[in-house]
Write an enzyme that holds these catalytic residues in place. Structure first.
Site, PDB file in Angstrom:
ATOM      1  CE  LYS A 256       2.665   0.658   4.106  1.00  0.00           C
ATOM      2  NZ  LYS A 256       3.623   0.948   5.175  1.00  0.00           N
ATOM      3  CG  ASP A 275      -0.486   3.612   4.020  1.00  0.00           C
ATOM      4  OD1 ASP A 275      -1.329   4.379   3.531  1.00  0.00           O
ATOM      5  OD2 ASP A 275       0.667   3.964   4.241  1.00  0.00           O
TER       6      ASP A 275
END
Length: 387
Positions: A256, A275
DNA sequence: CTACGACCTGT
DNA sequence: CAGGTCGTA
């Protein structure tokens, strides 16, 4: 004492460039979790540090206004009376003005025509089209790679308000002071060598960074020791996946964070950071169903969702994602309400859909039987195992 | 590849 | 639990 510039006290302190709000909305772009360095210092006025200098930005309908503070305290410089020297100064000043405008254009990537992209995304995606009417002008910043990387190492398992405070303390503790405006001192983002110093971990732990303190110091040290000072910038010139994998060798940088840095500072517009929030959006608004009903976001799920959105939105999928992400932030929900009062019909449709989606989502776990646009397309799209 | 616990701190 | 990552099964 120096003060924050405000447009209402006269435009003579300001420079401007033509820029419609459909191309840029400062309030959305500067406060949606891309950069943690901008503050609204007066109504519609945003002050922050960019390229080692303090800037205040504001906008009117078709104009972006900017003021750059002079850290060399030239505001009080005396006239020398020597006309040739004065001319030289003015010449230098003009050169700087051109440079400043260029820096601003670069930071906001104004060469990218956002309206055109919105039109394309809206044509390919009805859900985006609904959001787009309200959340116009959300664009990607082209941030400095070091600031972006180390800011986003702070974001793991964390929320925006706390991250903002952490980044502020990081700069205060390790960055060079620039200007003081009305009681607040602005600091530059710390250099790699400042971040790599052996004392940093303890220092940052004391400042409430938790386990991220170690990540920050170790990542800085690793870059300096193994890769060199130009390495990060150099990743702008390599393909997305290569840059992504390179970043992941750093401690504290997972999929991420790597995607955030790729998208927000390394010119990888196709990077889609996933996310839990984006995952919710994928499920709720795009009926995204993964093969195994995941409990958490695995690397594979990252890749699948990334492929899914790139397939839907095209090579600027990361930009599209940021619009939807922004539209989902709690602090911007009021915008939807104000707008929907003016358009009650759309409002009812929206609410209906949302509650439907929410209902089915809560039951979804046991029976993931939804038809989806994605599984078919993504499976054919994913030929290789790696992204 | 997936699953799971630990990790700092704040609401 | 929150806008994850790491180490270990």
């Amino acid at each position: 004492m120096a003060k924050h510039a405000v447009l209402s006290s006269g435009t003579h302190l300001w420079r401007s460039l033509a820029c419609a709000k459909s191309e840029l909305r400062l309030d959305l772009t500067l406060a949606c979790g891309q950069s943690f360095r901008w503050r609204e210092t007066a109504e519609g006025h945003w002050t922050g540090v960019m390229r080692g200098r303090v800037w205040t930005l504001t906008q009117t309908d078709d104009t972006l206004w900017y003021h750059v503070y002079d850290e060399r305290k030239c505001g009080t410089r005396k006239r020398t009376g020597d006309s040739s020297e004065q001319k030289l100064k003015e010449f230098v000043k003009e050169e700087e003005d051109g440079e400043e405008e260029e820096q601003l254009r670069d930071y906001f990537q104004l060469n990218v025509k956002l309206e055109t992209l919105y039109t394309e995304w809206g044509a390919a995606d009805p859900h985006f089209k609904k959001i787009a009417n309200i959340f116009t002008g959300v664009r990607l910043l082209r941030q400095e790679p070091t600031e972006c990387l180390f800011s986003f190492i702070c974001t793991s398992n964390n929320h925006i308000s706390r991250i903002t405070g952490m980044v502020e303390r990081l700069c205060q503790a390790l960055g060079a002071p620039l200007d003081q405006l009305d009681r607040t001192t602005y600091y530059d983002f710390p250099s790699l060598s400042a971040l790599a110093d052996g004392s940093v971990e303890t220092r940052l732990r004391d400042l409430g960074f938790g386990y991220r303190a170690q990540f920050l110091q170790q990542s800085a040290k690793k870059i300096l020791d193994s890769y060199g000072t130009q390495w990060l910038e150099g990743l702008r010139n390599v393909p997305y996946l290569e840059a992504h994998d390179a970043l992941r060798t750093l401690p504290g940088v997972g999929t991420k964070v790597a995607d955030c840095v790729c998208l927000m500072s390394l010119d990888k517009a196709e990077a889609v950071p996933v996310d839990t929030h984006v995952w919710q959006i994928a499920k709720r608004d795009y009926q995204f169903a993964s093969s195994g009903r995941q409990k958490s976001i695995t690397d594979k799920l990252h890749r699948d969702i990334g492929h899914f959105f790139r397939n839907l939105w095209g090579p600027y999928a990361g930009w599209t994602q940021s619009v939807l992400f922004c539209a989902d932030l709690k602090k911007f929900q009021q915008l939807k309400e104000t707008q929907s009062v003016e358009q009650p019909r759309n409002q009812e449709e929206r609410v209906e859909e949302e509650s439907d989606a929410a209902k089915s989502e809560s039951k979804e776990r046991s029976k993931p039987k939804k038809s989806n646009l994605c599984s078919e397309k993504t499976t054919t799209y994913v030929k290789k195992r790696r992204m």
